[in-house]
Design an enzyme around this catalytic site. Structure first.
Site, short mmCIF file in Angstrom:
data_model
loop_
_atom_site.label_atom_id
_atom_site.label_comp_id
_atom_site.label_asym_id
_atom_site.label_seq_id
_atom_site.Cartn_x
_atom_site.Cartn_y
_atom_site.Cartn_z
N HIS A 62 -8.55 7.41 2.61
CA HIS A 62 -8.45 6.14 2.02
C HIS A 62 -9.83 5.44 2.10
O HIS A 62 -10.43 5.56 3.36
CB HIS A 62 -7.62 5.01 2.39
CG HIS A 62 -6.33 5.40 1.76
ND1 HIS A 62 -5.16 4.31 1.19
CD2 HIS A 62 -5.52 6.48 1.52
CE1 HIS A 62 -4.26 4.94 1.18
NE2 HIS A 62 -4.37 6.36 0.83
N GLU A 64 -10.73 2.50 3.16
CA GLU A 64 -10.96 1.52 4.37
C GLU A 64 -11.00 2.29 5.39
O GLU A 64 -11.57 2.03 6.41
CB GLU A 64 -9.70 0.82 4.37
CG GLU A 64 -9.70 -0.49 3.03
CD GLU A 64 -8.67 0.37 1.96
OE1 GLU A 64 -7.96 -0.63 1.17
OE2 GLU A 64 -8.77 1.18 1.84
N CYS A 92 -3.19 -1.13 1.31
CA CYS A 92 -2.06 -0.49 1.32
C CYS A 92 -1.41 -0.53 2.81
O CYS A 92 -2.30 -1.31 3.62
CB CYS A 92 -1.95 0.99 1.11
SG CYS A 92 -2.68 2.22 2.35
N CYS A 95 -3.64 1.13 5.56
CA CYS A 95 -5.06 0.53 5.74
C CYS A 95 -4.74 -0.81 6.14
O CYS A 95 -5.63 -1.13 7.12
CB CYS A 95 -5.66 0.37 4.36
SG CYS A 95 -6.25 2.15 3.70
#
Length: 173
Positions: A62, A64, A92, A95
């Protein structure tokens, strides 16, 4: 209604969200969900990331997470105190947990994620009082631009998936 003058903080938020959008566009070009992130420390970008889950074949890729890893290397510490994280879509659960663990004090996000967002949409991991760290969250910076990019991506994805399905059907005939 007259346009008001933007504050210096608002101008910086827009500047850094534009940098996050540039990262999201890299994901878009790869056919990934266009999510981008930058981490800023003392008015300097120290971590960048964009979504690469399909490209790297891992649920951990991801935007992040990548940006947090890079910022940690820059800071030579896992604690990212004094940093701001800018992201094009609400984080999410994974993260959000990483943001709390990294002690990032502030998250500036563009679009909310009503299906998986954990900065207030589905749940609020960033401000759970049971954790030893809470995060200041600012929502809506360049929201329309980021929402439009995500919407366009998913429209194109549905068209692409439909075309692929039709091709497979013709190949089976």
């Amino acid at each position: 209604m007259k346009n008001r003058e933007l504050s210096e903080e608002e101008k910086k938020d827009i500047k850094y969200m534009r940098a996050a959008i540039a990262q999201a566009k890299k994901a878009y070009k790869l056919g990934e969900v266009p999510i981008g992130c930058v981490i800023v420390y003392e008015d300097k970008i120290i971590g960048r990331g964009y979504n690469r889950r399909n490209t790297d074949k891992t649920s951990l890729a991801h935007a992040e997470i990548t940006a947090i890893k890079k910022a940690g290397k820059y800071m030579k510490d896992w604690r990212l105190e004094g940093c701001k994280l800018y992201v094009t879509l609400e984080p999410c659960q994974m993260c959000s947990g990483a943001i709390v663990q990294a002690r990032i004090p502030e998250v500036i996000m563009a679009a909310e994620n009503p299906k998986a967002g954990c900065a207030g949409s589905v749940m609020d991991i960033l401000n759970n009082p049971e954790f030893n760290h809470q995060v200041l969250v600012k929502k809506g910076v360049l929201k329309e631009e980021c929402s439009e990019m995500l919407k366009n991506f998913f429209v194109e994805l549905r068209v692409r998936n439909k075309a692929e399905k039709e091709q497979r059907g013709k190949a089976c005939e």
